[in-house]
Scaffold this motif. Sequence first.
Motif, PDB file in Angstrom:
ATOM      1  N   MET A 124       0.837  -1.197   0.000  1.00  0.00           N
ATOM      2  CA  MET A 124       0.000   0.000   0.000  1.00  0.00           C
ATOM      3  C   MET A 124       0.880   1.258   0.000  1.00  0.00           C
ATOM      4  O   MET A 124       2.092   1.184   0.214  1.00  0.00           O
ATOM      5  N   ALA A 125       0.247   2.424  -0.211  1.00  0.00           N
ATOM      6  CA  ALA A 125       0.991   3.681  -0.313  1.00  0.00           C
ATOM      7  C   ALA A 125       1.805   3.974   0.952  1.00  0.00           C
ATOM      8  O   ALA A 125       2.861   4.608   0.887  1.00  0.00           O
ATOM      9  N   ASP A 126       1.344   3.497   2.098  1.00  0.00           N
ATOM     10  CA  ASP A 126       2.061   3.768   3.353  1.00  0.00           C
ATOM     11  C   ASP A 126       3.143   2.727   3.642  1.00  0.00           C
ATOM     12  O   ASP A 126       3.728   2.705   4.716  1.00  0.00           O
ATOM     13  N   GLY A 127       3.408   1.835   2.688  1.00  0.00           N
ATOM     14  CA  GLY A 127       4.483   0.851   2.845  1.00  0.00           C
ATOM     15  C   GLY A 127       4.032  -0.453   3.479  1.00  0.00           C
ATOM     16  O   GLY A 127       4.803  -1.414   3.557  1.00  0.00           O
ATOM     17  N   SER A 128       2.809  -0.504   3.961  1.00  0.00           N
ATOM     18  CA  SER A 128       2.304  -1.733   4.558  1.00  0.00           C
ATOM     19  C   SER A 128       2.056  -2.775   3.461  1.00  0.00           C
ATOM     20  O   SER A 128       1.569  -2.439   2.379  1.00  0.00           O
ATOM     21  N   VAL A 129       2.414  -4.042   3.756  1.00  0.00           N
ATOM     22  CA  VAL A 129       2.226  -5.101   2.758  1.00  0.00           C
ATOM     23  C   VAL A 129       1.162  -6.080   3.254  1.00  0.00           C
ATOM     24  O   VAL A 129       1.251  -6.593   4.368  1.00  0.00           O
ATOM     25  N   ILE A 130       0.170  -6.318   2.407  1.00  0.00           N
ATOM     26  CA  ILE A 130      -0.916  -7.238   2.746  1.00  0.00           C
ATOM     27  C   ILE A 130      -0.730  -8.500   1.911  1.00  0.00           C
ATOM     28  O   ILE A 130      -0.472  -8.407   0.708  1.00  0.00           O
ATOM     29  N   CYS A 131      -0.822  -9.678   2.549  1.00  0.00           N
ATOM     30  CA  CYS A 131      -0.658 -10.897   1.765  1.00  0.00           C
ATOM     31  C   CYS A 131      -1.798 -11.871   2.020  1.00  0.00           C
ATOM     32  O   CYS A 131      -2.538 -11.723   2.994  1.00  0.00           O
ATOM     33  N   GLN A 132      -1.946 -12.834   1.153  1.00  0.00           N
ATOM     34  CA  GLN A 132      -2.944 -13.894   1.338  1.00  0.00           C
ATOM     35  C   GLN A 132      -2.193 -15.219   1.407  1.00  0.00           C
ATOM     36  O   GLN A 132      -1.307 -15.486   0.589  1.00  0.00           O
ATOM     37  N   ILE A 133      -2.551 -16.030   2.401  1.00  0.00           N
ATOM     38  CA  ILE A 133      -1.854 -17.300   2.640  1.00  0.00           C
ATOM     39  C   ILE A 133      -2.862 -18.439   2.547  1.00  0.00           C
ATOM     40  O   ILE A 133      -4.008 -18.298   2.990  1.00  0.00           O
ATOM     41  N   GLY A 134      -2.448 -19.553   2.006  1.00  0.00           N
ATOM     42  CA  GLY A 134      -3.327 -20.715   1.977  1.00  0.00           C
ATOM     43  C   GLY A 134      -2.566 -21.935   1.489  1.00  0.00           C
ATOM     44  O   GLY A 134      -1.463 -21.820   0.952  1.00  0.00           O
ATOM     45  N   GLU A 135      -3.163 -23.107   1.686  1.00  0.00           N
ATOM     46  CA  GLU A 135      -2.555 -24.328   1.154  1.00  0.00           C
ATOM     47  C   GLU A 135      -2.589 -24.246  -0.380  1.00  0.00           C
ATOM     48  O   GLU A 135      -3.515 -23.664  -0.944  1.00  0.00           O
TER      49      GLU A 135
END
Length: 394
Positions: free
Chosen positions: A257-268
């Motif tokens: 995101m613009a503020d440097g935060s990283v969002i991820c999705q995890i799964g098998e």
Amino acid sequence: MNGAAGARRRVAVLGSTGSVGVQALDLIERLPDRFEVVALAAGTNADLLARQVRRHRPRLAAIADAGRAAGVAAAAREAGCELVTGGQGVLAVAGHPAADVVLAAIVGSAGLGPTWHALRQGKRVALANKESLVMAGALMREALETHGGSLVPVDSEHSALHQCLRGERIEEVQRLILTASGGPFRTTPLDELGAVTPEQAVRHPVWEMGRKISIDSATLMNKGLEVIEAHWLFGLPGERIDVVLHPQSSVHSMVEMADGSVICQIGEPDMRAPIQYALGHPDRFPGPVAPFDFSKARTFEFLPVDRRRFPSLDLAYAALRAGGTAPAVLNAANEVAVQAFLDGRLGFLGIAALVAEVLERHRPGPVGSLEDVITGDRTARREAEEILSMKVVT
Ligand SMILES: NC(=O)c1ccc[n+]([C@@H]2O[C@H](COP(=O)([O-])OP(=O)(O)OC[C@H]3O[C@@H](n4cnc5c(N)ncnc54)[C@H](OP(=O)(O)O)[C@@H]3O)[C@@H](O)[C@H]2O)c1
């Protein structure tokens, strides 16, 4: 029925006999309160299609290869299912009036027409056939906007991005980060790559997939196609779509995101999870895929891509930058190259070399219609075959 939580959704499956198609039917069978099969389309595999018709009892079944229709006829009769053939038959499945959602899971450029047709019927499309967006992204977007359909990706990486972006504003996204396992040759010494065989190349370390996409994963062209796909799905330019190697394939992709935060999705790593997400969107409900097991020790590695090992990735970025017909040409040249490799007519390193040579010769033209795309595709195939026959690349 579209969108209503808990309603039973009627699904048309394009490419029901393929890896994604078979997994989708398995999912649908396990979730009878959620989904029902309304139509099936296959290319050539009459035996499997006949078994699917007996089991799922769709209203309509299509086999593209009309010569094989006899192998499905008895099953269709018994199931009270209409049987149609050829390209028109496949289009009838894509636009079936009773389908709430169309799973586009034909492999390669053969999926272009049916995906386009489904979008022009205003369908909700669960998209596995990334090639349609790669070849004709602008036209697909236009069809979406004009006919009021929707597109939810099935590719696990784009499904991850789609999930990370739920509730986010796209103008606040800095970068999309696609993860790549690196395929079977991530650590193979560079001087041994020229001699690898198709059997070695289709052995993906994490996912079990069709042969074409398995080879594309070994060259990383699959990730290149996914960069282009992500561009058309989410509207970011190539410079803001990155690729990072992640051999465990647990993090399916990330959004910075613009503020440097990283969002991820995890799964098998189980394709039924993104298929369920796409068919069921926007609803979430329990399905057959086990939740990620954090009670086991897990290591998550992230590594930069070695661009010398994987030249196909940069070819895809170049085609996206060139625009117009260039991505369709990239895709067509790659399809010819992969087939030539599988047939033993081209070495593994020749795949990227052939694609590079075809792209080099191509002057991209504008894409105003599907015809422009199909012409680009045909020209590229002809060029690729010519180069192959001259043995300029090996
Ligand atoms: N496999 C995965 O895990 C995965 C993951 C992400 C995305 N994808 C994407 O999903 C798509 C399908 O991949 P896949 O691995 O499932 O491929 P696959 O196993 O090779 O299956 C391809 C399917 O397309 C059908 N087909 C081919 N030509 C056709 C035509 N002219 N008309 C109608 N059907 C035709 C085949 O039918 P017959 O076999 O009967 O000839 C088969 O059902 C690809 O675009 C791939 O990039 C796959």
